[in-house]
Structure formats: structure tokens, C-alpha cells
Write a protein that holds these residues in place. Sequence first.
Motif, PDB file in Angstrom:
ATOM      1  N   ASP A 186     -24.142  -9.454 -11.921  1.00 31.86           N
ATOM      2  CA  ASP A 186     -25.214  -9.265 -10.938  1.00 31.86           C
ATOM      3  C   ASP A 186     -26.538  -9.910 -11.329  1.00 31.86           C
ATOM      4  O   ASP A 186     -27.608  -9.344 -11.071  1.00 31.86           O
ATOM      5  CB  ASP A 186     -25.440  -7.767 -10.677  1.00 31.86           C
ATOM      6  N   ASP A 187     -26.481 -11.056 -11.966  1.00 38.20           N
ATOM      7  CA  ASP A 187     -27.693 -11.757 -12.417  1.00 38.20           C
ATOM      8  C   ASP A 187     -28.619 -10.859 -13.230  1.00 38.20           C
ATOM      9  O   ASP A 187     -29.833 -11.057 -13.255  1.00 38.20           O
ATOM     10  CB  ASP A 187     -28.476 -12.342 -11.229  1.00 38.20           C
ATOM     11  N   SER A 188     -28.041  -9.842 -13.894  1.00 39.80           N
ATOM     12  CA  SER A 188     -28.867  -8.859 -14.596  1.00 39.80           C
ATOM     13  C   SER A 188     -28.419  -8.551 -16.019  1.00 39.80           C
ATOM     14  O   SER A 188     -29.241  -8.203 -16.853  1.00 39.80           O
ATOM     15  CB  SER A 188     -28.878  -7.535 -13.828  1.00 39.80           C
ATOM     16  N   ILE A 189     -27.121  -8.620 -16.278  1.00 37.60           N
ATOM     17  CA  ILE A 189     -26.605  -8.214 -17.588  1.00 37.60           C
ATOM     18  C   ILE A 189     -25.698  -9.309 -18.142  1.00 37.60           C
ATOM     19  O   ILE A 189     -24.779  -9.771 -17.461  1.00 37.60           O
ATOM     20  CB  ILE A 189     -25.814  -6.898 -17.493  1.00 37.60           C
ATOM     21  N   TYR A 190     -25.971  -9.717 -19.375  1.00 39.94           N
ATOM     22  CA  TYR A 190     -25.168 -10.732 -20.067  1.00 39.94           C
ATOM     23  C   TYR A 190     -24.235 -10.015 -21.030  1.00 39.94           C
ATOM     24  O   TYR A 190     -24.678  -9.214 -21.856  1.00 39.94           O
ATOM     25  CB  TYR A 190     -26.100 -11.671 -20.826  1.00 39.94           C
ATOM     26  N   LEU A 191     -22.949 -10.276 -20.914  1.00 38.75           N
ATOM     27  CA  LEU A 191     -21.947  -9.711 -21.821  1.00 38.75           C
ATOM     28  C   LEU A 191     -21.316 -10.862 -22.593  1.00 38.75           C
ATOM     29  O   LEU A 191     -20.885 -11.847 -22.001  1.00 38.75           O
ATOM     30  CB  LEU A 191     -20.860  -8.966 -21.041  1.00 38.75           C
ATOM     31  N   ASN A 192     -21.262 -10.736 -23.913  1.00 36.91           N
ATOM     32  CA  ASN A 192     -20.666 -11.806 -24.715  1.00 36.91           C
ATOM     33  C   ASN A 192     -19.680 -11.236 -25.730  1.00 36.91           C
ATOM     34  O   ASN A 192     -19.448 -10.030 -25.784  1.00 36.91           O
ATOM     35  CB  ASN A 192     -21.744 -12.640 -25.397  1.00 36.91           C
ATOM     36  N   SER A 193     -19.111 -12.134 -26.507  1.00 38.41           N
ATOM     37  CA  SER A 193     -18.139 -11.786 -27.553  1.00 38.41           C
ATOM     38  C   SER A 193     -16.922 -11.047 -27.014  1.00 38.41           C
ATOM     39  O   SER A 193     -16.377 -10.167 -27.666  1.00 38.41           O
ATOM     40  CB  SER A 193     -18.810 -10.961 -28.654  1.00 38.41           C
ATOM     41  N   ILE A 194     -16.494 -11.425 -25.814  1.00 41.12           N
ATOM     42  CA  ILE A 194     -15.287 -10.844 -25.230  1.00 41.12           C
ATOM     43  C   ILE A 194     -14.105 -11.698 -25.682  1.00 41.12           C
ATOM     44  O   ILE A 194     -14.047 -12.891 -25.395  1.00 41.12           O
ATOM     45  CB  ILE A 194     -15.378 -10.823 -23.689  1.00 41.12           C
ATOM     46  N   ALA A 195     -13.194 -11.094 -26.420  1.00 46.42           N
ATOM     47  CA  ALA A 195     -12.041 -11.824 -26.947  1.00 46.42           C
ATOM     48  C   ALA A 195     -10.981 -11.993 -25.869  1.00 46.42           C
ATOM     49  O   ALA A 195     -10.686 -11.053 -25.126  1.00 46.42           O
ATOM     50  CB  ALA A 195     -11.455 -11.083 -28.143  1.00 46.42           C
ATOM     51  N   VAL A 196     -10.422 -13.196 -25.791  1.00 47.57           N
ATOM     52  CA  VAL A 196      -9.344 -13.486 -24.844  1.00 47.57           C
ATOM     53  C   VAL A 196      -8.070 -13.696 -25.650  1.00 47.57           C
ATOM     54  O   VAL A 196      -8.011 -14.557 -26.535  1.00 47.57           O
ATOM     55  CB  VAL A 196      -9.639 -14.748 -23.995  1.00 47.57           C
ATOM     56  N   TYR A 197      -7.064 -12.888 -25.352  1.00 48.35           N
ATOM     57  CA  TYR A 197      -5.771 -12.967 -26.025  1.00 48.35           C
ATOM     58  C   TYR A 197      -4.696 -13.338 -25.025  1.00 48.35           C
ATOM     59  O   TYR A 197      -4.834 -13.069 -23.833  1.00 48.35           O
ATOM     60  CB  TYR A 197      -5.391 -11.599 -26.621  1.00 48.35           C
ATOM     61  N   THR A 198      -3.609 -13.934 -25.521  1.00 42.35           N
ATOM     62  CA  THR A 198      -2.439 -14.142 -24.681  1.00 42.35           C
ATOM     63  C   THR A 198      -1.455 -13.022 -24.964  1.00 42.35           C
ATOM     64  O   THR A 198      -1.335 -12.543 -26.093  1.00 42.35           O
ATOM     65  CB  THR A 198      -1.747 -15.493 -24.960  1.00 42.35           C
ATOM     66  N   LYS A 199      -0.770 -12.610 -23.903  1.00 39.99           N
ATOM     67  CA  LYS A 199       0.290 -11.619 -24.045  1.00 39.99           C
ATOM     68  C   LYS A 199       1.612 -12.366 -24.246  1.00 39.99           C
ATOM     69  O   LYS A 199       1.678 -13.584 -24.063  1.00 39.99           O
ATOM     70  CB  LYS A 199       0.386 -10.765 -22.787  1.00 39.99           C
ATOM     71  N   LEU A 200       2.644 -11.643 -24.594  1.00 43.90           N
ATOM     72  CA  LEU A 200       3.954 -12.258 -24.817  1.00 43.90           C
ATOM     73  C   LEU A 200       4.466 -12.977 -23.573  1.00 43.90           C
ATOM     74  O   LEU A 200       5.180 -13.974 -23.678  1.00 43.90           O
ATOM     75  CB  LEU A 200       4.970 -11.211 -25.278  1.00 43.90           C
ATOM     76  N   ASP A 201       4.111 -12.475 -22.384  1.00 44.66           N
ATOM     77  CA  ASP A 201       4.591 -13.109 -21.152  1.00 44.66           C
ATOM     78  C   ASP A 201       3.744 -14.316 -20.738  1.00 44.66           C
ATOM     79  O   ASP A 201       3.975 -14.916 -19.697  1.00 44.66           O
ATOM     80  CB  ASP A 201       4.659 -12.091 -20.010  1.00 44.66           C
ATOM     81  N   GLY A 202       2.713 -14.663 -21.551  1.00 43.03           N
ATOM     82  CA  GLY A 202       1.879 -15.820 -21.264  1.00 43.03           C
ATOM     83  C   GLY A 202       0.622 -15.506 -20.475  1.00 43.03           C
ATOM     84  O   GLY A 202      -0.233 -16.364 -20.300  1.00 43.03           O
ATOM     85  N   SER A 203       0.503 -14.270 -19.990  1.00 41.80           N
ATOM     86  CA  SER A 203      -0.715 -13.886 -19.271  1.00 41.80           C
ATOM     87  C   SER A 203      -1.819 -13.582 -20.290  1.00 41.80           C
ATOM     88  O   SER A 203      -1.596 -13.644 -21.495  1.00 41.80           O
ATOM     89  CB  SER A 203      -0.450 -12.676 -18.362  1.00 41.80           C
ATOM     90  N   TYR A 204      -2.990 -13.258 -19.787  1.00 40.09           N
ATOM     91  CA  TYR A 204      -4.137 -13.024 -20.665  1.00 40.09           C
ATOM     92  C   TYR A 204      -4.541 -11.558 -20.668  1.00 40.09           C
ATOM     93  O   TYR A 204      -4.248 -10.822 -19.733  1.00 40.09           O
ATOM     94  CB  TYR A 204      -5.347 -13.850 -20.185  1.00 40.09           C
ATOM     95  N   ARG A 205      -5.268 -11.166 -21.721  1.00 37.20           N
ATOM     96  CA  ARG A 205      -5.880  -9.847 -21.774  1.00 37.20           C
ATOM     97  C   ARG A 205      -7.216  -9.972 -22.480  1.00 37.20           C
ATOM     98  O   ARG A 205      -7.422 -10.900 -23.268  1.00 37.20           O
ATOM     99  CB  ARG A 205      -4.994  -8.813 -22.474  1.00 37.20           C
ATOM    100  N   LEU A 206      -8.134  -9.063 -22.166  1.00 41.10           N
ATOM    101  CA  LEU A 206      -9.465  -9.090 -22.756  1.00 41.10           C
ATOM    102  C   LEU A 206      -9.646  -7.917 -23.710  1.00 41.10           C
ATOM    103  O   LEU A 206      -9.159  -6.823 -23.444  1.00 41.10           O
ATOM    104  CB  LEU A 206     -10.540  -8.995 -21.667  1.00 41.10           C
ATOM    105  N   LEU A 207     -10.371  -8.165 -24.793  1.00 39.90           N
ATOM    106  CA  LEU A 207     -10.789  -7.106 -25.706  1.00 39.90           C
ATOM    107  C   LEU A 207     -12.295  -7.219 -25.865  1.00 39.90           C
ATOM    108  O   LEU A 207     -12.818  -8.300 -26.137  1.00 39.90           O
ATOM    109  CB  LEU A 207     -10.122  -7.268 -27.075  1.00 39.90           C
ATOM    110  N   TYR A 208     -12.952  -6.094 -25.677  1.00 42.39           N
ATOM    111  CA  TYR A 208     -14.415  -6.065 -25.763  1.00 42.39           C
ATOM    112  C   TYR A 208     -14.835  -5.726 -27.192  1.00 42.39           C
ATOM    113  O   TYR A 208     -14.106  -5.055 -27.925  1.00 42.39           O
ATOM    114  CB  TYR A 208     -14.964  -5.049 -24.756  1.00 42.39           C
TER     115      TYR A 208
END
Length: 99
Positions: free
Chosen positions: A26-48
Motif C-alpha cells: 500500500d505504498d506505506s510499508i517495505y518488507l524485505n529479507s523474505i526467503a523464497v524456497y522451491t518445494k519438491l513439486d517445483g512450486s515456491y514458498r515464502l519464509l519470513y
Amino acid sequence: MVVSEVNVTPVKPNNGLIAIASVVLDDSIYLNSIAVYTKLDGSYRLLYPTKQVGNKSVGYHYPINRLTSRLIEDAVFKKCSELFEGSSNDRHGKNTPDL
């Protein structure tokens, strides 16, 4: 809620970790250091990001409802698809950008 300024920085793959992401909400809050992982099926998941306090893990920032989580995931996963699946560098059966 609007998720903008989505940045995904590829990292050398390590135990499923493939990138670090950041977003603006919302042009108001910056979130960083979000880890992007791949799952076994090739899709993605996020870890904060978290910090260990004693024997407890405390989150720095994370979505507190499913809608917010889904909006962030959709934006980051779209950027990941553009980066990783749109790459012409097909090594070992996977599309990966040069790191």
C-alpha cells in the motif's frame, strides 16, 4: 491492499533457497529479507525473517491473515516465474538465471 515494488534477487541455491524478495504494501510499508524456497513439486514458498530470542523464534514481520499472505505470494511468485521459468539458461533440466 496493493503489493508493489516486488524485487526478487536470486541467490546461489542452498537447500531449496533460491532467492530473497522484498515488497512494498500500500505504498506505506517495505518488507524485505523474505526467503523464497522451491518445494519438491517445483512450486515456491515464502519464509519470513525471524530472530532467535533464547530458545524461541520471533518473527520480524509476516502476514497476519490469509488474504495478505496470498497477495504477497502471488506477486512474488509471479516475479519468480518471470525470472526462473522465463530464462533461456536450461541447465540440468531446470531454468535458472546466471548467478
